[in-house]
Design an enzyme around this catalytic site. Structure first.
Site, PDB file in Angstrom:
ATOM      1  N   ALA A  65       0.634  -1.151   0.061  1.00  0.00           N
ATOM      2  CA  ALA A  65      -0.175  -0.129  -0.099  1.00  0.00           C
ATOM      3  C   ALA A  65       0.799   1.064  -0.162  1.00  0.00           C
ATOM      4  O   ALA A  65       2.181   1.320   0.322  1.00  0.00           O
ATOM      5  CB  ALA A  65      -0.997   0.065   1.306  1.00  0.00           C
ATOM      6  N   GLY A 108       0.675  -5.110   1.225  1.00  0.00           N
ATOM      7  CA  GLY A 108      -0.595  -5.039   0.186  1.00  0.00           C
ATOM      8  C   GLY A 108      -0.255  -5.448  -0.817  1.00  0.00           C
ATOM      9  O   GLY A 108      -1.238  -6.247  -1.852  1.00  0.00           O
ATOM     10  N   GLU A 111      -0.751  -9.005  -0.457  1.00  0.00           N
ATOM     11  CA  GLU A 111      -2.139  -9.287  -0.127  1.00  0.00           C
ATOM     12  C   GLU A 111      -3.072  -9.407  -1.547  1.00  0.00           C
ATOM     13  O   GLU A 111      -4.089 -10.074  -1.657  1.00  0.00           O
ATOM     14  CB  GLU A 111      -2.754  -8.500   0.822  1.00  0.00           C
ATOM     15  CG  GLU A 111      -1.993  -8.471   2.133  1.00  0.00           C
ATOM     16  CD  GLU A 111      -2.411  -7.186   3.156  1.00  0.00           C
ATOM     17  OE1 GLU A 111      -2.042  -6.063   2.808  1.00  0.00           O
ATOM     18  OE2 GLU A 111      -2.770  -7.596   4.310  1.00  0.00           O
ATOM     19  N   GLU A 131       4.831  -5.122   7.116  1.00  0.00           N
ATOM     20  CA  GLU A 131       4.218  -4.120   8.064  1.00  0.00           C
ATOM     21  C   GLU A 131       4.855  -3.974   9.090  1.00  0.00           C
ATOM     22  O   GLU A 131       4.665  -2.684   9.774  1.00  0.00           O
ATOM     23  CB  GLU A 131       2.849  -4.439   7.927  1.00  0.00           C
ATOM     24  CG  GLU A 131       1.845  -4.054   6.602  1.00  0.00           C
ATOM     25  CD  GLU A 131       1.899  -5.564   5.962  1.00  0.00           C
ATOM     26  OE1 GLU A 131       2.779  -6.376   6.060  1.00  0.00           O
ATOM     27  OE2 GLU A 131       1.270  -5.587   4.742  1.00  0.00           O
TER      28      GLU A 131
HETATM   29  N1  CO8 Z   1       4.693   3.056  -0.591  1.00  0.00           N
HETATM   30  C1  CO8 Z   1       5.007   4.510  -1.154  1.00  0.00           C
HETATM   31  N2  CO8 Z   1       6.043   4.539  -1.766  1.00  0.00           N
HETATM   32  C2  CO8 Z   1       7.106   3.438  -2.164  1.00  0.00           C
HETATM   33  C3  CO8 Z   1       6.475   1.996  -1.518  1.00  0.00           C
HETATM   34  C4  CO8 Z   1       5.283   2.144  -0.782  1.00  0.00           C
HETATM   35  N3  CO8 Z   1       4.893   0.962  -0.288  1.00  0.00           N
HETATM   36  N4  CO8 Z   1       7.456   1.196  -1.953  1.00  0.00           N
HETATM   37  C5  CO8 Z   1       8.517   1.869  -2.467  1.00  0.00           C
HETATM   38  N5  CO8 Z   1       8.048   3.218  -2.746  1.00  0.00           N
HETATM   39  C6  CO8 Z   1       8.700   3.972  -3.393  1.00  0.00           C
HETATM   40  C7  CO8 Z   1      10.041   4.763  -2.762  1.00  0.00           C
HETATM   41  O1  CO8 Z   1       9.735   5.612  -1.790  1.00  0.00           O
HETATM   42  C8  CO8 Z   1      10.837   5.319  -3.732  1.00  0.00           C
HETATM   43  O2  CO8 Z   1      10.285   6.470  -4.133  1.00  0.00           O
HETATM   44  P1  CO8 Z   1      11.431   7.755  -4.196  1.00  0.00           P
HETATM   45  O3  CO8 Z   1      12.214   7.506  -5.405  1.00  0.00           O
HETATM   46  O4  CO8 Z   1      10.447   8.981  -4.376  1.00  0.00           O
HETATM   47  O5  CO8 Z   1      11.973   7.973  -2.924  1.00  0.00           O
HETATM   48  C9  CO8 Z   1      10.657   4.379  -4.963  1.00  0.00           C
HETATM   49  O6  CO8 Z   1       9.274   3.697  -4.756  1.00  0.00           O
HETATM   50  C10 CO8 Z   1      11.482   3.165  -5.394  1.00  0.00           C
HETATM   51  O7  CO8 Z   1      11.736   2.579  -3.960  1.00  0.00           O
HETATM   52  P2  CO8 Z   1      13.134   2.438  -3.361  1.00  0.00           P
HETATM   53  O8  CO8 Z   1      14.221   3.471  -3.658  1.00  0.00           O
HETATM   54  O9  CO8 Z   1      13.027   2.073  -2.104  1.00  0.00           O
HETATM   55  O10 CO8 Z   1      13.799   1.062  -3.947  1.00  0.00           O
HETATM   56  P3  CO8 Z   1      14.743  -0.245  -3.576  1.00  0.00           P
HETATM   57  O11 CO8 Z   1      14.929  -1.203  -4.637  1.00  0.00           O
HETATM   58  O12 CO8 Z   1      16.059   0.495  -2.902  1.00  0.00           O
HETATM   59  O13 CO8 Z   1      14.029  -1.100  -2.653  1.00  0.00           O
HETATM   60  C11 CO8 Z   1      11.727  -2.140  -1.395  1.00  0.00           C
HETATM   61  C12 CO8 Z   1      12.677  -1.569  -2.723  1.00  0.00           C
HETATM   62  C13 CO8 Z   1      12.545  -3.144  -0.571  1.00  0.00           C
HETATM   63  C14 CO8 Z   1      10.654  -2.819  -2.183  1.00  0.00           C
HETATM   64  C15 CO8 Z   1      11.530  -0.687  -0.746  1.00  0.00           C
HETATM   65  O14 CO8 Z   1      10.894   0.234  -1.740  1.00  0.00           O
HETATM   66  C16 CO8 Z   1      10.673  -0.970   0.244  1.00  0.00           C
HETATM   67  O15 CO8 Z   1      10.661  -1.564   1.214  1.00  0.00           O
HETATM   68  N6  CO8 Z   1       9.192  -0.605   0.227  1.00  0.00           N
HETATM   69  C17 CO8 Z   1       8.200  -0.501   1.314  1.00  0.00           C
HETATM   70  C18 CO8 Z   1       7.641  -2.278   1.306  1.00  0.00           C
HETATM   71  C19 CO8 Z   1       6.542  -2.050   2.425  1.00  0.00           C
HETATM   72  O16 CO8 Z   1       6.942  -1.889   3.440  1.00  0.00           O
HETATM   73  N7  CO8 Z   1       5.675  -2.604   2.180  1.00  0.00           N
HETATM   74  C20 CO8 Z   1       4.513  -2.203   2.619  1.00  0.00           C
HETATM   75  C21 CO8 Z   1       3.629  -1.254   2.846  1.00  0.00           C
HETATM   76  S1  CO8 Z   1       2.435  -1.246   4.110  1.00  0.00           S
HETATM   77  C22 CO8 Z   1       1.226  -1.969   3.504  1.00  0.00           C
HETATM   78  O17 CO8 Z   1       1.128  -2.712   2.516  1.00  0.00           O
HETATM   79  C23 CO8 Z   1      -0.089  -2.229   4.445  1.00  0.00           C
HETATM   80  C24 CO8 Z   1      -1.162  -2.964   3.582  1.00  0.00           C
HETATM   81  C25 CO8 Z   1      -2.516  -2.781   4.009  1.00  0.00           C
HETATM   82  C26 CO8 Z   1      -3.476  -1.948   2.987  1.00  0.00           C
HETATM   83  C27 CO8 Z   1      -3.612  -0.673   3.110  1.00  0.00           C
HETATM   84  C28 CO8 Z   1      -5.042  -0.170   2.703  1.00  0.00           C
HETATM   85  C29 CO8 Z   1      -5.084   1.290   2.695  1.00  0.00           C
END
Ligand code: CO8
Length: 257
Positions: A65, A108, A111, A131
């Site tokens: 998400a 998400g 999911e 998460e």
């Molecule tokens: N949300 C928003 N932006 C994101 C997300 C995300 N989940 N994941 C990546 N991005 C963005 C980064 O902020 C970055 O943007 P910017 O260049 O502007 O800084 C861009 O995507 C590229 O990401 P990275 O530079 O971090 O790329 P890497 O290759 O270094 O890393 C990863 C890749 C490991 C996937 C890393 O991006 C990461 O850890 N992302 C977050 C993963 C995460 O925690 N996911 C869970 C989110 S919470 C959730 O899903 C709850 C679900 C419940 C549903 C909610 C309903 C409303």
């Protein structure tokens, strides 16, 4: 409706939806989920579509998400907006949906993939529910669907540590139906969807509903349900056609009725 966060196309009786926020690794913002549901509504209503493929990019199916959209939410805002209601609609579709996953399927994203009927994974796929590292837990069914898919031990470990599992581990655990080389993922998913879309649509919908019952009821109730719908299929044209074609040693020509 012009879509900004997804791409949509059809190939014969197969619909393809591609999540398309590459700069954000397909982070699932509210607008994207609304667009996805709008597209799925259309495909569900279209008798010319028999199966849907949902995919992302090479790097990410979806990295979760949208954290930036969520971070400042308050409890009453979240509670009243109930964005999960929209997410749930993806998991309540009647036509078969295949998730074709390459790269990250996290939070998400994992999911969403699990809301589909099965997952085809590229050898590059990585799954996880990270998460807990953000101070929350999975909120779109992850604690429930992952546990049903891979069992308590692995689901608990993944949800408590936030670690990712690769495609091979996910296949061993039963989360994914099959792994294919990344370069072949889309072709393989479309080919599989084409096979499903070539079956009788009402029969495929009944098959999906019956398998889903296994997750919602007791064994005896599930078997009773299966038997009732099995007998019911003998009211379809396509049962007569399918069995008739077998006996006559020809290919069936299903009319989806
Ligand atoms: N949300 C928003 N932006 C994101 C997300 C995300 N989940 N994941 C990546 N991005 C963005 C980064 O902020 C970055 O943007 P910017 O260049 O502007 O800084 C861009 O995507 C590229 O990401 P990275 O530079 O971090 O790329 P890497 O290759 O270094 O890393 C990863 C890749 C490991 C996937 C890393 O991006 C990461 O850890 N992302 C977050 C993963 C995460 O925690 N996911 C869970 C989110 S919470 C959730 O899903 C709850 C679900 C419940 C549903 C909610 C309903 C409303």
């Amino acid at each position: 409706m012009a879509y900004e966060n997804i791409l949509v196309e059809t190939r014969g009786r197969v619909a393809l939806v591609t999540l398309n926020r590459p700069a954000q690794l397909n982070a699932l913002c509210n607008a994207l989920i609304a667009e996805l549901n709008h597209a799925l509504d259309g495909f569900e209503a279209d008798p010319g579509i028999g199966c849907i493929v949902l995919t992302g990019s090479e790097k990410a199916f979806a990295a979760g998400a949208d954290i930036k959209e969520m971070q400042d939410r308050t409890h009453p805002e979240f509670y009243m907006a109930d964005p999960f209601g929209e997410w749930d609609r993806v998991g309540r579709r009647r036509k078969p949906i295949i998730a074709a996953v390459a790269g990250f399927a996290l939070g998400g994203g994992c999911e969403l993939a699990m809301m589909c009927d099965f997952i085809l994974a590229a050898d590059t796929a990585k799954f996880g529910q990270p998460e807990i590292k953000l101070g929350v837990i999975p909120g779109a069914g992850g604690t429930q669907r992952l546990t049903r898919a891979v069992g308590k031990a692995k689901a608990m470990e993944l949800c408590l540590t936030g670690r990712m599992m690769d495609a091979a581990e996910a296949e061993r655990a039963g989360l994914v139906a099959r792994i294919v080389p990344a370069a072949d993922l889309l072709d393989e998913a479309l080919k599989t969807a084409g096979i499903i879309a070539g079956m009788s649509l009402p029969v495929a919908v009944v098959a999906k509903e019956a398998v889903e019952r296994a997750f919602e009821t007791t064994l005896q109730e599930g078997i009773r349900f299966e038997r009732r719908v099995f007998y019911g299929l003998f009211a379809t044209h396509d049962q007569k056609e399918g069995m008739g074609a077998f006996v006559e040693k020809r290919k069936p020509s299903f009319e989806h009725r």
